[in-house]
Enzyme design. Structure first.
Site, PDB file in Angstrom:
ATOM      1  N   CYS A 253     -20.512  -6.888   2.930  1.00 44.42           N
ATOM      2  CA  CYS A 253     -21.846  -6.624   3.450  1.00 44.42           C
ATOM      3  C   CYS A 253     -21.918  -5.162   3.866  1.00 44.42           C
ATOM      4  CB  CYS A 253     -22.127  -7.528   4.636  1.00 44.42           C
ATOM      5  SG  CYS A 253     -23.842  -7.506   5.107  1.00 44.42           S
TER       6      CYS A 253
ATOM      7  N   THR B 218       0.839  -1.206   0.000  1.00 36.41           N
ATOM      8  CA  THR B 218       0.000   0.000   0.000  1.00 36.41           C
ATOM      9  C   THR B 218       0.872   1.253   0.000  1.00 36.41           C
ATOM     10  OG1 THR B 218      -1.755  -1.172   1.175  1.00 36.41           O
ATOM     11  CG2 THR B 218      -1.779   1.238   1.318  1.00 36.41           C
TER      12      THR B 218
HETATM   13  C1  LIG Z   1      -3.151  -5.942  -5.817  1.00 34.16           C
HETATM   14  C2  LIG Z   1      -2.781  -5.474  -4.440  1.00 34.16           C
HETATM   15  N1  LIG Z   1      -2.227  -4.269  -4.285  1.00 34.16           N
HETATM   16  C3  LIG Z   1      -1.856  -3.808  -3.088  1.00 34.16           C
HETATM   17  C4  LIG Z   1      -2.057  -4.557  -1.952  1.00 34.16           C
HETATM   18  C5  LIG Z   1      -1.640  -4.004  -0.637  1.00 34.16           C
HETATM   19  O1  LIG Z   1      -0.507  -4.664  -0.139  1.00 34.16           O
HETATM   20  P1  LIG Z   1      -0.146  -4.605   1.411  1.00 34.16           P
HETATM   21  O2  LIG Z   1      -1.082  -5.542   2.103  1.00 34.16           O
HETATM   22  O3  LIG Z   1       1.271  -5.061   1.492  1.00 34.16           O
HETATM   23  O4  LIG Z   1      -0.309  -3.206   1.843  1.00 34.16           O
HETATM   24  C6  LIG Z   1      -2.651  -5.817  -2.054  1.00 34.16           C
HETATM   25  C7  LIG Z   1      -2.929  -6.629  -0.859  1.00 34.16           C
HETATM   26  O5  LIG Z   1      -3.794  -7.461  -0.841  1.00 34.16           O
HETATM   27  C8  LIG Z   1      -3.013  -6.293  -3.346  1.00 34.16           C
HETATM   28  O6  LIG Z   1      -3.582  -7.487  -3.507  1.00 34.16           O
END
Ligand SMILES: Cc1ncc(COP(=O)(O)O)c(C=O)c1O
Length: 380
Positions: free
Chosen positions: A325, A72
């Site tokens: 939900c 993220t």
């Molecule tokens: C496609 C995608 N982008 C970004 C993230 C975020 O990653 P993180 O959990 O390391 O912040 C995820 C997590 O599920 C993801 O699947």
């Protein structure tokens, strides 16, 4: 009966060899890599070795790896960093409706600040049309942000074609490769990707470490202000143990990538075949062939996904639902909604995601559990 974990796209258990590699960095080798004394030097080498391992799996130079706290953060750094660094050149960003919230909400935040965001629609497999992408690019476009593999359906984007288009039109291309990295080949240099977000906990490293791969020459403002760590790209004392673990996980993933992908695809196909043979009115979502080998998003018509998920959980099986939900109504996920999936199917969508410790027995147990469960839920 043992527990079955089929939610590897959410997170993965730390691999034993990864755990072994990281533990010394909490006690014996506890130094701060910025310190110039022996304790700092001990760990600086380990961080740089990990950087080389990540770069080797990603097809970039070690200096192009910027460690972050998660995927993220890497997505935020890429999108906000380019937007800020190139503000004078334009205000337009192109993304799609099926991105992860890490991208969608970052773009929404920039929209609030006056950036102009184009949200590309997708087809029934979850892919945006390349001609629509080409048509959306203007002289004010700063960035294209499109994912490598969709986290809910596993659909793989035509990354190379997107990168070529971006290069032709001189627009920076950010690719959220969090779900793809370690599961399928991701080579940022060969594929022409400018920025790529990756995350350790999706491939057997612990939570709390990720990276943004930044091709040399990319103009990017840092998200955090502070020290000069990560060549001034990301301030803050490094998560040394996490970084070492990420490096080790990359080494392991790289060594067995093709074989593991084949093994997982065989298990996934067994699951999908078994479901379609045993349960009427089901469908697999996402691209039929261009899909992650471990991901199976299956819709069960006339079933509420959360009920199915709950009942599977009671039986010891962890999967994830493609529906959320909201105020008592079960809403299909934004991904399935964007793919225009019939709501009677969409509200009964479950994601099965396999990984390192998944076995044929796990799949067969799920295949034995599902038919009576789905029938009961349909009749209730
Ligand atoms: C496609 C995608 N982008 C970004 C993230 C975020 O990653 P993180 O959990 O390391 O912040 C995820 C997590 O599920 C993801 O699947």
């Amino acid at each position: 009966m043992g527990l079955i974990y089929l939610d590897y796209n959410a997170t993965t258990p730390v691999k034993p060899a990864v755990l072994e590699a990281l533990l010394p960095f909490y006690r014996q080798q506890f130094g701060n890599p910025s310190s110039i004394h022996w304790a700092g030097r001990q760990v600086r080498g380990a961080v740089e070795e990990a950087r080389e391992r990540v770069a080797a799996l990603a097809g970039c130079e070690p200096v192009e790896v910027v460690f972050t706290s998660c995927g993220t953060e890497a997505d935020n750094m890429a999108i906000k960093g380019v937007a800020a660094a190139r503000r004078g050149e334009g205000n337009h960003i192109i993304t799609s409706r099926v991105e992860h919230p890490a991208v969608i909400n970052t773009c929404l935040a920039l929209e609030q600040q006056g950036y102009d965001i184009t949200w590309l629609e997708v087809d029934r497999h979850g892919l945006p049309a390349l001609d629509e992408l080409a048509a959306a690019i203007t002289g004010r476009t700063l960035l294209i942000s499109l994912m490598f593999a969709n986290n809910e359906t596993g659909t793989l984007s035509p990354v190379q074609e997107i990168a070529s288009l971006a290069a032709e039109r001189r627009v920076c291309f950010h690719c959220d490769a969090v779900q793809a990295f370690g599961k399928v080949p991701v080579n940022v240099r060969e594929m022409g990707i400018g920025l790529a977000a990756i995350s350790g906990h999706k491939l057997g490293a612990p939570k709390g470490v990720g990276a943004l791969l930044v091709r040399t020459g990319t103009k990017l403002h840092p998200l955090l202000n502070g020290g000069s760590q990560e060549r001034n790209r990301r301030a803050g004392t490094e998560n040394v143990a996490g970084i070492v673990a990420f490096g080790k996980a990359c080494e392991l993933a790289g060594a067995g990538l093709a074989d593991e992908a084949q093994r997982l695809a065989t298990l996934r196909d067994r699951l999908e075949r078994g479901v379609s043979e045993r349960i009427p009115h089901t469908r697999v979502n996402g691209h039929p062939t261009e899909r992650l080998p471990n991901t199976s998003n299956i819709s069960f018509r006339d079933v509420a996904a959360d009920s199915l998920l709950l009942n599977l959980d009671i039986a010891g099986v962890a999967v994830s639902s493609g529906s959320a939900c909201a105020s008592g109504t079960l809403k299909p996920s934004h991904v399935l909604a964007a793919m225009d999936l019939d709501p009677v199917y969409a509200r009964g969508s479950v994601r099965f995601s396999l990984g390192a410790e998944s076995t044929e027995e796990d799949v067969d147990r799920v295949l034995a559990l599902l038919p009576p469960l789905v029938e009961r839920l349909r009749n209730s």
